[in-house]
Design a protein around this motif. Structure first.
Motif, PDB file in Angstrom:
ATOM      1  N   HIS A  29      -4.167  -0.273   1.197  1.00 44.42           N
ATOM      2  CA  HIS A  29      -3.088   0.712   1.356  1.00 44.42           C
ATOM      3  C   HIS A  29      -2.127   0.335   2.480  1.00 44.42           C
ATOM      4  O   HIS A  29      -0.969   0.752   2.469  1.00 44.42           O
TER       5      HIS A  29
ATOM      6  N   GLY B 199      -7.647   1.440   5.878  1.00 44.10           N
ATOM      7  CA  GLY B 199      -6.458   1.334   5.024  1.00 44.10           C
ATOM      8  C   GLY B 199      -6.138  -0.101   4.658  1.00 44.10           C
ATOM      9  O   GLY B 199      -5.701  -0.387   3.539  1.00 44.10           O
TER      10      GLY B 199
ATOM     11  N   TRP C  46       3.255   1.892   5.306  1.00 44.66           N
ATOM     12  CA  TRP C  46       2.829   3.230   4.872  1.00 44.66           C
ATOM     13  C   TRP C  46       4.006   4.185   4.938  1.00 44.66           C
ATOM     14  O   TRP C  46       4.810   4.129   5.858  1.00 44.66           O
TER      15      TRP C  46
ATOM     16  N   GLU D 148       0.180   9.245  -0.138  1.00 44.66           N
ATOM     17  CA  GLU D 148      -1.152   9.480  -0.699  1.00 44.66           C
ATOM     18  C   GLU D 148      -1.124  10.494  -1.828  1.00 44.66           C
ATOM     19  O   GLU D 148      -2.094  10.675  -2.542  1.00 44.66           O
TER      20      GLU D 148
ATOM     21  N   ASP E 124      -8.764  -1.185   2.080  1.00 42.61           N
ATOM     22  CA  ASP E 124      -8.525  -0.583   0.769  1.00 42.61           C
ATOM     23  C   ASP E 124      -7.220  -1.044   0.124  1.00 42.61           C
ATOM     24  O   ASP E 124      -6.916  -0.663  -1.002  1.00 42.61           O
TER      25      ASP E 124
ATOM     26  N   ASP F 110      -9.348   8.933   1.614  1.00 43.56           N
ATOM     27  CA  ASP F 110      -8.186   8.041   1.554  1.00 43.56           C
ATOM     28  C   ASP F 110      -7.610   7.885   2.963  1.00 43.56           C
ATOM     29  O   ASP F 110      -7.267   8.883   3.603  1.00 43.56           O
TER      30      ASP F 110
ATOM     31  N   ARG G 284      -4.774   7.034   3.975  1.00 40.88           N
ATOM     32  CA  ARG G 284      -3.419   7.596   4.098  1.00 40.88           C
ATOM     33  C   ARG G 284      -3.498   9.096   4.357  1.00 40.88           C
ATOM     34  O   ARG G 284      -2.749   9.641   5.177  1.00 40.88           O
TER      35      ARG G 284
END
Length: 196
Positions: A140, A135, A188, A193, A138, A73, A75
């Motif tokens: 995020h 990120g 973010w 996460e 994906d 991930d 994050r």
């Protein structure tokens, strides 16, 4: 060279840099800080420049090892990166920022030092740019230029170490500012996460 011997010389070099600075760094002082003689240190490193290059290689190796994250991930990878930079896992690293600042001050005059610090900056830049690009892909992070964010992060990190050494500012203060700035750029939030 035996890794224990190299580690002892590198650790002693760090202590001497922190206590005496670059100008006061001598093989004799390194020997005094270790269990080795000056002749033994010269056996492993012909010159002070060769020793300091090994010192910087060791720094880059340690840092790259700390950056290695098994997380997928982006994050989590970003959090792990910030942890590696702002919360070093090496308990002996208290004076380490001073040693690095001493060598950075020589970079305009020592091409070899400049190259090592460029390598370190390039490593940080690449890691951050890749995390940001992943990120975004994906979903995020918000759409942004990964290279621009990476440059902002590496510049902030370099500045944070100057502020820590020269002004005594704790690294966690700069980390908070950087995390806030990344929240603005990426959408973010630290800890986002974590899944319940």
């Amino acid at each position: 060279m035996e890794s224990e011997t190299k580690s002892e010389i590198i650790s002693a070099t760090n202590r001497v840099l922190c206590e005496h600075g670059y100008a006061g760094l001598t093989m004799k002082k390194i020997a005094d800080e270790s269990s080795m003689t000056t002749a033994a240190i010269h056996y492993h490193f012909d010159t002070k420049a060769e020793l300091l290059n090994a010192f910087l290689d060791d720094l880059i190796e340690q840092f790259e090892a700390e950056l290695a994250s098994e997380a997928t991930d982006p994050r989590e990878r970003l959090t792990a990166f910030l942890d590696a930079v702002f919360t070093p896992s090496n308990p002996d690293a208290d004076g380490f920022p001073v040693a690095i600042m001493e060598l950075k001050s020589q970079a305009p005059f020592q091409e070899l030092f400049r190259e090592r610090f460029l390598d370190l900056d390039d490593t940080m830049h690449e890691v951050v740019a890749e995390i940001v690009a992943d990120g975004i892909e994906d979903g995020h992070f918000e759409e942004t230029d990964p290279d621009e964010v990476a440059r902002l992060v590496t510049t902030t990190i370099n500045g944070s170490h100057v502020r820590q050494v020269a002004l005594g500012e704790p690294l966690d203060e700069t980390r908070q500012v950087l995390e806030h700035t990344l929240a603005l750029h990426l959408g973010w939030q630290p800890g986002s996460e974590v899944v319940a």
